[in-house]
Design an enzyme around this catalytic site. Structure first.
Site, PDB file in Angstrom:
ATOM      1  N   LYS A  71     -10.943 -12.395 -15.825  1.00  0.00           N
ATOM      2  CA  LYS A  71     -11.232 -12.606 -17.238  1.00  0.00           C
ATOM      3  C   LYS A  71     -10.668 -13.931 -17.754  1.00  0.00           C
ATOM      4  O   LYS A  71     -11.354 -14.660 -18.479  1.00  0.00           O
ATOM      5  CB  LYS A  71     -10.652 -11.451 -18.060  1.00  0.00           C
ATOM      6  CG  LYS A  71     -11.094 -11.424 -19.505  1.00  0.00           C
ATOM      7  CD  LYS A  71     -12.477 -10.833 -19.623  1.00  0.00           C
ATOM      8  CE  LYS A  71     -12.850 -10.540 -21.057  1.00  0.00           C
ATOM      9  NZ  LYS A  71     -14.121  -9.805 -21.149  1.00  0.00           N
TER      10      LYS A  71
ATOM     11  N   VAL B 112     -17.294 -12.248 -24.470  1.00  0.00           N
ATOM     12  CA  VAL B 112     -16.931 -13.416 -23.674  1.00  0.00           C
ATOM     13  C   VAL B 112     -17.764 -13.505 -22.400  1.00  0.00           C
ATOM     14  O   VAL B 112     -18.323 -14.557 -22.076  1.00  0.00           O
ATOM     15  CB  VAL B 112     -15.424 -13.372 -23.312  1.00  0.00           C
ATOM     16  CG1 VAL B 112     -15.056 -14.532 -22.388  1.00  0.00           C
ATOM     17  CG2 VAL B 112     -14.576 -13.414 -24.569  1.00  0.00           C
ATOM     18  N   ASP B 113     -17.875 -12.390 -21.667  1.00  0.00           N
ATOM     19  CA  ASP B 113     -18.523 -12.434 -20.355  1.00  0.00           C
ATOM     20  C   ASP B 113     -19.993 -12.814 -20.457  1.00  0.00           C
ATOM     21  O   ASP B 113     -20.459 -13.719 -19.764  1.00  0.00           O
ATOM     22  CB  ASP B 113     -18.392 -11.072 -19.652  1.00  0.00           C
ATOM     23  CG  ASP B 113     -16.947 -10.639 -19.505  1.00  0.00           C
ATOM     24  OD1 ASP B 113     -16.061 -11.512 -19.575  1.00  0.00           O
ATOM     25  OD2 ASP B 113     -16.704  -9.437 -19.338  1.00  0.00           O
TER      26      ASP B 113
ATOM     27  N   HIS C 207       7.867  -7.460  -3.867  1.00  0.00           N
ATOM     28  CA  HIS C 207       6.561  -7.847  -4.411  1.00  0.00           C
ATOM     29  C   HIS C 207       6.678  -9.159  -5.193  1.00  0.00           C
ATOM     30  O   HIS C 207       7.024  -9.148  -6.380  1.00  0.00           O
ATOM     31  CB  HIS C 207       6.010  -6.739  -5.313  1.00  0.00           C
ATOM     32  CG  HIS C 207       5.557  -5.537  -4.559  1.00  0.00           C
ATOM     33  ND1 HIS C 207       4.282  -5.402  -4.062  1.00  0.00           N
ATOM     34  CD2 HIS C 207       6.234  -4.422  -4.182  1.00  0.00           C
ATOM     35  CE1 HIS C 207       4.175  -4.248  -3.426  1.00  0.00           C
ATOM     36  NE2 HIS C 207       5.340  -3.634  -3.474  1.00  0.00           N
TER      37      HIS C 207
ATOM     38  N   SER D 271     -24.486  -9.778 -25.312  1.00  0.00           N
ATOM     39  CA  SER D 271     -23.744  -8.880 -26.195  1.00  0.00           C
ATOM     40  C   SER D 271     -22.955  -9.644 -27.245  1.00  0.00           C
ATOM     41  O   SER D 271     -22.549  -9.071 -28.258  1.00  0.00           O
ATOM     42  CB  SER D 271     -22.786  -8.018 -25.375  1.00  0.00           C
ATOM     43  OG  SER D 271     -21.728  -8.813 -24.863  1.00  0.00           O
TER      44      SER D 271
ATOM     45  N   CYS E 248       5.340  -6.011   1.565  1.00  0.00           N
ATOM     46  CA  CYS E 248       5.695  -4.596   1.552  1.00  0.00           C
ATOM     47  C   CYS E 248       5.049  -3.869   2.741  1.00  0.00           C
ATOM     48  O   CYS E 248       5.439  -4.093   3.877  1.00  0.00           O
ATOM     49  CB  CYS E 248       5.318  -3.967   0.211  1.00  0.00           C
ATOM     50  SG  CYS E 248       6.162  -2.399  -0.126  1.00  0.00           S
ATOM     51  N   TYR E 249       4.028  -3.028   2.530  1.00  0.00           N
ATOM     52  CA  TYR E 249       3.369  -2.366   3.654  1.00  0.00           C
ATOM     53  C   TYR E 249       2.816  -3.393   4.632  1.00  0.00           C
ATOM     54  O   TYR E 249       2.827  -3.182   5.848  1.00  0.00           O
ATOM     55  CB  TYR E 249       2.245  -1.463   3.140  1.00  0.00           C
ATOM     56  CG  TYR E 249       1.449  -0.781   4.234  1.00  0.00           C
ATOM     57  CD1 TYR E 249       1.926   0.365   4.861  1.00  0.00           C
ATOM     58  CD2 TYR E 249       0.218  -1.294   4.639  1.00  0.00           C
ATOM     59  CE1 TYR E 249       1.191   0.992   5.873  1.00  0.00           C
ATOM     60  CE2 TYR E 249      -0.527  -0.681   5.637  1.00  0.00           C
ATOM     61  CZ  TYR E 249      -0.035   0.463   6.253  1.00  0.00           C
ATOM     62  OH  TYR E 249      -0.765   1.083   7.245  1.00  0.00           O
TER      63      TYR E 249
ATOM     64  N   GLU F 258       4.390 -10.923  -6.334  1.00  0.00           N
ATOM     65  CA  GLU F 258       3.283 -11.087  -7.278  1.00  0.00           C
ATOM     66  C   GLU F 258       3.580 -10.518  -8.661  1.00  0.00           C
ATOM     67  O   GLU F 258       2.857 -10.828  -9.621  1.00  0.00           O
ATOM     68  CB  GLU F 258       2.015 -10.442  -6.722  1.00  0.00           C
ATOM     69  CG  GLU F 258       2.018  -8.916  -6.642  1.00  0.00           C
ATOM     70  CD  GLU F 258       2.607  -8.369  -5.355  1.00  0.00           C
ATOM     71  OE1 GLU F 258       2.265  -7.231  -4.994  1.00  0.00           O
ATOM     72  OE2 GLU F 258       3.419  -9.069  -4.704  1.00  0.00           O
TER      73      GLU F 258
ATOM     74  N   GLY G  58       0.821  -1.199   0.000  1.00  0.00           N
ATOM     75  CA  GLY G  58       0.000   0.000   0.000  1.00  0.00           C
ATOM     76  C   GLY G  58       0.854   1.247   0.000  1.00  0.00           C
ATOM     77  O   GLY G  58       2.062   1.194   0.282  1.00  0.00           O
TER      78      GLY G  58
END
Length: 516
Positions: free
Chosen positions: A372, A229-230, A171, A226, A83-84, A173, A56
């Site tokens: 996604k 994909v979603d 980090h 629509s 980190c934070y 990630e 953060g």
């Protein structure tokens, strides 16, 4: 989701929090992001197998900064502070957090011993990590020991194996921490003892059961399809749960890509056997867009007409539906629960949202737990054709926000033809799947050109292609020059009214992916 081991991520406002969640999901472990205001009783009831405290922008010493209920550290649940999050663990544990030592970018990590969080690492070798911090810890809190360091960080990682609490100043990630995924994997499986059971197949089975429980045995359901994909995956999932009680409504707003309507009808009506109602409302949308140039006003106009058309069609079809399917994804959900509140609105979400409170439907949102890429995995598991699952994202307002400036039927037709050529050529070159999103934009300017020894004053088309993992950040795609040359030549030769083609080499940030 109690059938799976799951990890709780407490978000302290890091720009990388979603990346943490994605990395955990990639290990087939379920996780959720929640604000750090959750108290110990809520966390205990949630039933986490492990807890991650995100990074953060704050300092633990600033007033009003997000903090943690200290009792959470005493639950006996493994915790990893990043980190934070690491600094907060140190601060609450009685250690001093040093201020004013900014460090951004790559560093070399050297571990003390190859076990636990760093199982598989070689203490004699450095591995690249990514740092982004202004404060740091020089001495771990009582009971903790140093697990790794860098040339500038005496405590790049610490841990208390008895408590199962760890912290890393870097980090893991982000992709620049080249062995960061191993650190997270060690935390999940060696320390939290999670089982990798979060799969597309398991999600489908659980979702079908949940949808049936929510909708019941008789209620009718409608879905605004629509063709993206979603909505395609959401509709197929609900159809598996309720069968013919689902009616999909596809609104042709006149802002679609070439062949879009025909593709949706062919797939969902003929191949998937889903009841599909197609409404041609192009004139209504174009009337609403007349004289509108501001992109936010375009979105509002398109969204307003869509709701009116959708509601009237549901009434005219006599569906009697009491449930409405929406393709809400997890990133949409967690934007509202960050440490600092909702993110600043750069532009209204591409998908038509903001449904009125008085709409007579209960929402069914089967994808609200997924990112996604997970939606695509579920779609493949459901048997949807790759032409839908692998397609690039397409905004809800469609070509209405890719025709910059005022939207007219003629300008839409010009862009539609140019865009079709662009996509056809990158598919032909075998590049489509390397690119996260590619599209053409019609600029609100004309340029002078020469065609057949005559002066022209025609439209300019810009081409956009980006690589990305989730759309949060993106880099421009280095399109081969010979491919760009073919695309430009074809568009200028085959699309009336275009005499110039440009290629956008802006990254996100500072630009956004869409131009409007």
């Amino acid at each position: 989701m109690h059938d799976h081991d799951r990890v709780l991520i407490l978000d302290f406002g890091s720009q990388y929090t979603q990346l943490i969640a994605r990395r955990i999901r990639e290990e087939r472990v379920y996780c959720e992001i929640h604000p750090p205001t959750r108290d110990v009783e809520w966390v205990r009831e949630w039933g986490a197998s492990g807890i991650i405290l995100s990074g953060g922008p704050s300092s633990v010493y600033d007033e009003g900064v997000p903090t943690l209920d200290p009792a959470i550290l005493e639950l006996g649940v493994p915790i990893l502070g990043i980190c934070y999050g690491m600094q907060l663990v140190a601060h609450l544990g009685g250690a001093k957090v040093e201020r004013g030592k900014r460090e951004y970018g790559r560093a070399g990590l050297r571990v003390v011993e190859a076990s636990g969080l760093f199982d598989g690492f070689d203490p004699a070798e450095e591995s690249q990590i990514w740092c982004s911090h202004g404060d740091h810890v020089d001495t771990p809190p009582p009971g903790f020991r140093v697990l790794a360091s860098t040339s500038s960080l005496p405590v790049a990682a610490f841990g208390n194996e008895d408590l199962g609490i760890y912290g890393v100043q870097f980090h893991p990630e982000v992709a620049h921490s080249v062995r960061g995924e191993e650190v997270l994997s060690n935390f999940l499986f060696s320390i939290c003892h999670c089982s990798p059971s979060w799969t597309a197949g398991a999600f489908i089975d659980e979702s079908v059961a949940r949808i049936r429980a929510q909708v019941g045995d008789e209620a009718a359901v409608i879905c605004g399809l629509s063709g993206g994909v979603d909505s395609s995956v959401a509709a197929t999932l609900v159809h598996r749960a309720v069968g013919d009680r689902l009616t999909c409504i596809f609104v042709d707003n006149g802002l679609l890509r070439k062949g879009e309507r025909e593709g949706v009808e062919r797939t969902f009506r003929k191949h998937m056997g889903i009841r599909l109602v197609v409404v041609d409302a192009a004139d209504r949308f174009l009337d609403a867009l007349e004289g509108v140039e501001d992109p936010e006003q375009k979105r509002k106009a398109i969204g307003g007409v869509f709701i009116d058309v959708f509601n009237q069609t549901a009434i005219d079809e006599g569906t009697g539906a009491t449930f409405l399917v929406q393709g809400t994804l997890y990133p949409d959900v967690i934007e509202s629960v960050s440490a600092g509140g909702p993110s600043v609105t750069i532009k209204t979400h591409h998908n038509v949202g903001g449904l009125p409170d008085d709409m007579p439907f209960d929402l069914v949102e089967p994808l609200r737990e997924l990112f996604k890429d997970e939606v695509r995995q579920v779609g493949r598991e459901l048997g949807l054709p790759e032409e839908f699952i692998g397609r690039h994202p397409f905004p809800g307002p469609g070509l209405g926000i890719r025709v910059l400036g005022e939207v007219h039927r003629e300008r839409l037709d010009t862009l539609r033809e140019a865009d079709a050529i662009y996509l056809e050529e990158i598919r032909e070159a075998g590049l489509y799947d390397e690119i996260w999103q590619a599209f053409a934009v019609l600029l609100p300017v004309r340029s002078v050109g020469v065609m057949g020894d005559a002066r022209t004053y025609d439209h300019v088309v810009a081409l956009r292609a980006v690589t990305s993992r989730d759309g949060m950040t993106a880099d421009w795609y280095p399109m081969p020059h010979e491919v760009l040359s073919r695309i430009s030549t074809r568009i200028i030769n085959e699309v009336d009214g275009v005499n110039r083609v440009a290629y956008d080499i802006s990254s996100k940030p500072p630009a956004t992916i869409e131009w409007e």
